[in-house]
Write a protein that holds these residues in place. Structure first.
Motif, PDB file in Angstrom:
ATOM      1  N   UNK A  25     -49.725  85.176 -65.701  1.00 23.78           N
ATOM      2  CA  UNK A  25     -51.011  84.517 -66.003  1.00 23.78           C
ATOM      3  C   UNK A  25     -51.751  84.062 -64.746  1.00 23.78           C
ATOM      4  N   UNK A  31     -49.631  77.985 -69.567  1.00 26.65           N
ATOM      5  CA  UNK A  31     -50.649  77.948 -68.522  1.00 26.65           C
ATOM      6  C   UNK A  31     -51.991  77.573 -69.145  1.00 26.65           C
ATOM      7  N   UNK A  32     -52.909  77.111 -68.290  1.00 30.08           N
ATOM      8  CA  UNK A  32     -54.212  76.624 -68.782  1.00 30.08           C
ATOM      9  C   UNK A  32     -54.997  77.728 -69.492  1.00 30.08           C
ATOM     10  N   UNK A  33     -54.867  78.944 -68.992  1.00 36.20           N
ATOM     11  CA  UNK A  33     -55.615  80.063 -69.580  1.00 36.20           C
ATOM     12  C   UNK A  33     -55.214  80.307 -71.027  1.00 36.20           C
ATOM     13  N   UNK A  34     -53.905  80.295 -71.290  1.00 34.30           N
ATOM     14  CA  UNK A  34     -53.421  80.520 -72.656  1.00 34.30           C
ATOM     15  C   UNK A  34     -53.860  79.373 -73.559  1.00 34.30           C
ATOM     16  N   UNK A  44     -58.909  84.290 -61.157  1.00 38.06           N
ATOM     17  CA  UNK A  44     -58.269  82.977 -61.009  1.00 38.06           C
ATOM     18  C   UNK A  44     -58.367  82.488 -59.568  1.00 38.06           C
ATOM     19  N   UNK A  83     -57.598  78.395 -63.575  1.00 38.49           N
ATOM     20  CA  UNK A  83     -57.363  79.610 -64.361  1.00 38.49           C
ATOM     21  C   UNK A  83     -58.627  79.961 -65.136  1.00 38.49           C
ATOM     22  N   UNK A  84     -59.264  81.014 -64.705  1.00 44.21           N
ATOM     23  CA  UNK A  84     -60.513  81.425 -65.372  1.00 44.21           C
ATOM     24  C   UNK A  84     -60.300  82.640 -66.262  1.00 44.21           C
ATOM     25  N   UNK A  85     -59.164  83.333 -66.078  1.00 43.61           N
ATOM     26  CA  UNK A  85     -59.000  84.655 -66.702  1.00 43.61           C
ATOM     27  C   UNK A  85     -59.215  84.629 -68.212  1.00 43.61           C
ATOM     28  N   UNK A  86     -58.683  83.609 -68.886  1.00 43.18           N
ATOM     29  CA  UNK A  86     -58.813  83.559 -70.353  1.00 43.18           C
ATOM     30  C   UNK A  86     -60.280  83.515 -70.764  1.00 43.18           C
ATOM     31  N   UNK A  87     -61.065  82.705 -70.040  1.00 46.71           N
ATOM     32  CA  UNK A  87     -62.498  82.605 -70.354  1.00 46.71           C
ATOM     33  C   UNK A  87     -63.202  83.916 -70.022  1.00 46.71           C
TER      34      UNK A  87
END
Lengths: 251, 201
Positions: A46, B187-190, A52, A76-80
Motif C-alpha cells: 500500500x 493503512x490510511x488508503x484502505x 503516495x 497515502x493518496x493512492x486510494x483517493x
C-alpha cells in the motif's frame, strides 16, 4: 552514502520474489531509483502505490550504486487517486513525463508542482489546467520551453491567439491570422489571460499544443510513443465536463 | 574450489528446481534429494505428470485461462452464467475466485496490468479479445476484478473506456477492510477507501 528526503512514488518494478525497484521523485535529488527489500509484502504494497508521499532514506556503498530505499509513509493518496479516471490517468501521465528527465537530476519545482497537482484531481478542469502547466514546465526543463508571454512578430503582449509550431513562441491574433491554418491555437488560460479558467475547447487546444512540442522535441527523437495515460486523462476530463454540463442543463 | 558431489543430471535438476517460485538454491537441493530418495513413488509420477502437462496444457483462445482443452473447462461449462464475465489479471486470480466460489460466472484473463515502467501497454494484454467477446453479444455484465493498485485500477479504467458504448453493466470489486482485519493495523488508503464505500446496515 546515505540521505533522507521527501519523495512521491512514481512506480515500482518487481525484483526477485519479494523485493521491488521503486522509482520516486524526490524534492532535492530528482527522479531516483532504489531497491525496497520486502517491497511486495502486505505492509509495503500500500505504501508503494504511485502518488503516495513518503520519507525516503537511500543507502549505498558508492554514489553510483542503485542503493536501497527505506520508506516511511507521510501521505497515502493512492486510494483517493483510484476513485476517478481523471486522477488515475493523471498520476500515470505525470510519472511518464518525469521519466523523460535524467535520473538524479534535481528539479525541486517539479516535485512541488507534482505534490500540488496530486491534491487537485477532484476538479477535472483544474487538474487538466495544472497538468498542462506541468507539461510546459517539463518541456522547459528539457530545454524546449515555449515563450507564451509576447508575440514573436510584433512584440505585443495582448490578444495572443496562436503559437508558432516552428519557434514555439506566441503570435498575436492580428499577426497570426493569415497563417491561422498552420498555427497552433493558444488557449486563453495559457496566454495573457492566465487567470481565465479553462473550458473543454481550451483544454483540447492545450493538450494539442503541448503534445505537438513533446512529440517533436522529446518523444520522436528518442523513438518513444506518447503514453496512453495522457490520452486517457484528456478523454476522462472531457467526459467529466460533458457530464457536469448535462447535469447543469437538466437541473 | 568445492568438489562436485553429484552428477550433472542431479545438478541440472537442482538448478531447474531453484527457478520455481518459492524455492531457492538450498531448498531446491532438499527437494531434489527428496525426489531422488522417492524415485518410484514421487519422481517418476511427477516426471510423467509434467510430461503430459507440457504436451497438453495450452492457453484458452477465448478467455486466456490455462487448461488442457481449448476452449477451456470454464468456457465450455454449461452450468455457468456466461452472461457475466469476471476480468482478472492472472490465472492465479481466477483460481482464487473459484476457491471462493462466490459467483458461477465466466472469466477473462488479461495476462497482467498496464505498467509503463515495465513497458506493458494495452497491446501486450488480452484486452482486444475481451472487447470482441463482449461485442459478440450475450453478455450483460463485466466485473473487473483486478488488484487494488494504481496499475490495476488504470487497467480497469482503460477497459471501461474500451467497453463504453456496449449495452452492458460494468462493475468492479469493492475496496476496503478485509475479513478479520483490525482497523488499527490498516493503512490510511484502505481506511479511506472503506469509508468512501461504506454501506447502510
Amino acid at each position: 552514502m546515505q540521505w533522507t528526503d521527501e519523495a512521491v512514488i512514481l512506480g515500482t518494478r518487481k525484483h526477485g520474489e519479494n523485493s521491488v525497484i521503486a522509482e520516486v521523485m524526490t524534492r532535492a535529488r530528482g527522479r531516483h531509483m532504489g531497491i525496497v527489500r520486502s517491497g511486495r509484502s502486505k505492509a509495503m504494497q500500500p505504501v508503494l502505490q504511485p502518488g503516495n508521499l513518503v520519507e525516503v532514506t537511500w543507502r549505498a556503498r558508492l554514489e553510483e550504486h542503485l542503493g536501497e530505499f527505506r520508506l516511511e509513509p507521510i501521505r497515502s493518496r493512492a486510494a483517493a487517486l483510484m476513485e476517478s479516471a481523471v486522477s488515475i490517468y493523471g498520476v500515470q501521465a505525470m510519472a511518464a513525463l518525469l521519466r523523460l528527465l535524467p535520473e538524479r537530476d534535481p528539479h525541486p519545482h517539479l516535485f512541488e508542482a507534482l505534490n500540488v497537482i496530486l491534491d487537485h484531481f477532484d476538479d477535472p478542469l483544474d487538474a487538466c489546467e495544472l497538468y498542462i502547466r506541468f507539461e510546459l514546465a517539463v518541456l522547459n526543463d528539457l530545454g524546449f520551453g515555449l515563450d507564451l508571454a509576447e508575440c514573436a512578430a510584433t512584440g505585443a503582449r495582448t490578444d495572443l491567439a496562436y503559437v508558432s509550431p516552428k519557434s514555439g513562441r506566441a503570435v498575436s491574433r492580428v499577426a497570426g491570422e493569415p497563417y491561422a491554418e498552420r498555427m497552433l491555437r493558444l488557449p486563453a488560460f495559457l496566454g495573457e489571460e492566465s487567470r481565465k479558467a479553462a473550458n473543454s475547447d481550451s483544454l483540447v487546444d492545450a493538450f494539442g499544443l503541448t503534445a505537438y512540442f513533446l512529440e517533436r522535441h522529446v518523444y520522436e527523437p528518442r523513438g518513444l510513443k506518447m503514453t496512453e495515460a495522457r490520452d486517457g486523462l484528456r478523454e476522462a476530463a472531457l467526459k467529466a465536463l460533458r457530464r457536469a454540463h448535462e447535469r447543469e442543463i437538466s437541473a | 574450489m568445492a568438489k562436485r558431489v553429484t552428477g550433472p543430471e542431479i545438478e541440472k535438476l537442482i538448478q531447474l528446481l531453484a527457478k520455481v517460485p518459492g524455492l531457492g538454491p538450498r531448498s531446491a537441493r532438499r527437494a531434489a534429494l527428496h525426489l531422488v530418495k522417492k524415485k518410484d513413488q514421487l519422481m517418476a509420477p511427477l516426471a510423467h505428470a509434467m510430461g503430459e502437462a507440457v504436451v497438453k496444457v495450452g492457453v484458452c483462445s477465448r478467455c486466456g485461462n490455462v487448461d488442457t482443452s481449448d476452449p477451456c473447462t470454464v468456457c465450455t461449462d454449461p452450468t455457468r452464467d456466461h452472461s457475466v464475465i469476471i476480468v482478472v489479471e492472472d490465472v492465479a486470480d481466477l483460481w482464487a475466485l473459484e476457491r471462493a466460489g462466490a459467483m458461477n460466472a465466466a472469466y477473462h484473463v488479461l495476462g497482467g496490468t498496464l505498467s509503463p515502467l515495465d513497458g506493458v501497454g494495452p497491446d501486450d494484454l488480452n484486452i482486444r479479445a475481451l472487447v470482441d467477446r463482449v461485442a459478440e453479444g450475450g453478455v450483460r455484465e463485466v466485473i473487473i476484478a483486478v488488484n487494488a493498485t494504481v496499475e490495476g485500477q488504470t487497467t480497469a479504467h482503460y477497459i471501461t473506456d474500451r467497453l463504453a458504448g456496449l449495452e452492458i453493466k460494468i462493475s468492479r470489486l469493492a475496496h476496503g477492510v478485509p475479513v478479520g482485519g483490525e482497523l488499527d493495523y490498516l493503512d490510511e488508503g484502505t481506511l479511506t477507501a472503506a469509508l468512501r464505500a461504506r454501506t447502510a446496515i
